[in-house]
Scaffold this motif. Structure first.
Motif, PDB file in Angstrom:
ATOM      1  N   PHE A 141      26.985 -13.457  11.730  1.00  0.00           N
ATOM      2  CA  PHE A 141      27.503 -13.579  10.224  1.00  0.00           C
ATOM      3  C   PHE A 141      27.156 -15.106  10.264  1.00  0.00           C
ATOM      4  O   PHE A 141      26.837 -16.037  10.901  1.00  0.00           O
ATOM      5  CB  PHE A 141      29.005 -13.491  10.206  1.00  0.00           C
ATOM      6  N   THR A 142      27.499 -15.636   8.986  1.00  0.00           N
ATOM      7  CA  THR A 142      27.338 -16.960   8.536  1.00  0.00           C
ATOM      8  C   THR A 142      28.822 -17.518   8.233  1.00  0.00           C
ATOM      9  O   THR A 142      29.469 -16.487   8.107  1.00  0.00           O
ATOM     10  CB  THR A 142      26.361 -17.170   7.385  1.00  0.00           C
ATOM     11  N   PRO A 143      29.098 -18.755   8.085  1.00  0.00           N
ATOM     12  CA  PRO A 143      30.512 -19.263   7.858  1.00  0.00           C
ATOM     13  C   PRO A 143      31.215 -18.936   6.590  1.00  0.00           C
ATOM     14  O   PRO A 143      30.550 -18.664   5.697  1.00  0.00           O
ATOM     15  CB  PRO A 143      30.496 -20.766   8.306  1.00  0.00           C
ATOM     16  N   ASP A 144      32.325 -18.911   6.782  1.00  0.00           N
ATOM     17  CA  ASP A 144      33.264 -18.842   5.501  1.00  0.00           C
ATOM     18  C   ASP A 144      34.388 -19.776   5.890  1.00  0.00           C
ATOM     19  O   ASP A 144      34.480 -20.580   6.731  1.00  0.00           O
ATOM     20  CB  ASP A 144      33.742 -17.568   5.153  1.00  0.00           C
ATOM     21  N   GLY A 145      35.416 -19.866   4.818  1.00  0.00           N
ATOM     22  CA  GLY A 145      36.631 -20.533   4.998  1.00  0.00           C
ATOM     23  C   GLY A 145      36.119 -22.136   4.628  1.00  0.00           C
ATOM     24  O   GLY A 145      36.845 -22.994   4.968  1.00  0.00           O
ATOM     25  N   GLY A 146      35.151 -22.456   4.203  1.00  0.00           N
ATOM     26  CA  GLY A 146      34.879 -23.944   3.943  1.00  0.00           C
ATOM     27  C   GLY A 146      34.138 -24.592   5.234  1.00  0.00           C
ATOM     28  O   GLY A 146      33.992 -25.760   5.298  1.00  0.00           O
ATOM     29  N   MET A 147      33.871 -23.770   6.359  1.00  0.00           N
ATOM     30  CA  MET A 147      33.338 -24.472   7.496  1.00  0.00           C
ATOM     31  C   MET A 147      32.191 -25.324   7.568  1.00  0.00           C
ATOM     32  O   MET A 147      31.988 -26.407   7.953  1.00  0.00           O
ATOM     33  CB  MET A 147      33.420 -23.704   8.732  1.00  0.00           C
ATOM     34  N   SER A 148      31.269 -24.542   6.563  1.00  0.00           N
ATOM     35  CA  SER A 148      29.870 -25.282   6.536  1.00  0.00           C
ATOM     36  C   SER A 148      30.088 -26.402   5.577  1.00  0.00           C
ATOM     37  O   SER A 148      29.160 -27.404   5.624  1.00  0.00           O
ATOM     38  CB  SER A 148      28.786 -24.323   5.961  1.00  0.00           C
TER      39      SER A 148
END
Length: 267
Positions: A141-148
Motif C-alpha cells: 500500500f501507499t500511505p494515508d492519514g497524511g503521513m506523506s
C-alpha cells in the motif's frame, strides 16, 4: 467494526480534556472506526469547555494500523479501503483544525495509520519500548492519514523517503531524535503522563494556544515577512485579550496566572 459505542466509551470529556479512543484491545489494537467516527462528531461539534484533545489506545499498543483482515475480506478491496481512508481523513481534517493542543501517548506500537496519528499530534510522548513503522509497503500500500505530508515536514524530505520506502522501524529514542516524539517517559506511565500533560494544557491560556497553532499552520506556506506581520497582529490581539491581561497582571503581581476561569476565548 467489532464493538458498539455502548461497549466502549470512545469519547470522554473530563477536566477540559477530550479523550478519544482510536484503538481497542478487543479490536486487536488496530484502528477502531467506532472511535474515529465518535471522535469526528465530537471534533465537529467541539464543546466550548474543551482545552485539549488526547488520543489514546486501550490495548498494549497505541494503534497497530488498519484492520488488514477486513481489507482482505472486502469484496471490492479498493472501494473498501477508499471508504476507510475517507473516514480517517475526515477525522484528521477536524483534528488539524482544532484550536486546542492535541496530545498523544504512544505505548507499544504505532504502525500505519497509528503512526500517521502520532505525526498529527502537537505533542506526542512515548516510552523506551515505543516503536513506529509506516507498514504500508509491507502490504503493498501507499500511505494515508497524511503521513506523506506530515513526515517530511517533521524529519525532512530525504529522511522521510528513506523511512517510507524501507518501511523502517523506529525505536523511541530515534523517534525523539527525529522530532516525531517530544520525549520519553517510563513505559508504564506513558498514558498517565500524556493525560497529565493534556490536563495541564487544558487549564492553560487556551486563546494563546489557538494563536500559536494558527501561526504554526500559517508558517507552512508563509514568507518570513508575512509571518512577522501575522505575529505582530496576533501578539497585539493577545495582549488585549483576557488571557494576555491575566498573564501580564499575574507576572507584575508575582502570582501564578489563573487561566482556567477565562474560558476558550478567541485570539
Amino acid at each position: 467494526m467489532t464493538e458498539s459505542p455502548t461497549a466502549v466509551e470512545y469519547v470522554v470529556l473530563e477536566d477540559g480534556v477530550l479523550c478519544i479512543t482510536v484503538s481497542t484491545a478487543a479490536n486487536g489494537t488496530s484502528l477502531d472506526f467506532d472511535g474515529i467516527e465518535a471522535g469526528t462528531v465530537a471534533l465537529r461539534e467541539l464543546d466550548p469547555s474543551v482545552g485539549a484533545v488526547l488520543l489514546v489506545g486501550t490495548g498494549p499498543n497505541f494503534c497497530a494500523g488498519g484492520n488488514v483482515r477486513a481489507f482482505a475480506a472486502a469484496d471490492d478491496r479498493g472501494a473498501y479501503v477508499r471508504g476507510v481512508a475517507e473516514h480517517l481523513h475526515d477525522f484528521l481534517r477536524l483534528l488539524d483544525r482544532a484550536p486546542v493542543p492535541v496530545v498523544v501517548g504512544v505505548q507499544g506500537w504505532a504502525a500505519g495509520a497509528g503512526m500517521s496519528l502520532v505525526c498529527a499530534a502537537d505533542i506526542a510522548i512515548g516510552g523506551p519500548a515505543t516503536k513506529m513503522r509506516p507498514a504500508y509497503p509491507g502490504i503493498g500500500f501507499t500511505p494515508d492519514g497524511g503521513m506523506s505530508w506530515r513526515l517530511p515536514r517533521i524529519v525532512g524530505a530525504g529522511r522521510a523517503a528513506e523511512i517510507l520506502l524501507t518501511d523502517a522501524v523506529l525505536g523511541g529514542e530515534e523517534a525523539v531524535r527525529l522530532g516525531i516524539l517530544a520525549r520519553l517517559v517510563g513505559d508504564q506511565v506513558v498514558q498517565e503522563e500524556a493525560l497529565r500533560l493534556a490536563r495541564t494544557l487544558a487549564s492553560g491560556p487556551n486563546s494563546a494556544y489557538a494563536g500559536i497553532k494558527a501561526l504554526l499552520h500559517a508558517s507552512e506556506t508563509s514568507t518570513l515577512s508575512d509571518q512577522l506581520d501575522r505575529e505582530t497582529a496576533s501578539i497585539s490581539a493577545a495582549a488585549n485579550g483576557p488571557a494576555g491581561r491575566e498573564g501580564v497582571d499575574a507576572f507584575i503581581e508575582k502570582r501564578r496566572p489563573n487561566f482556567s476561569e477565562i474560558g476558550r476565548d478567541a485570539t
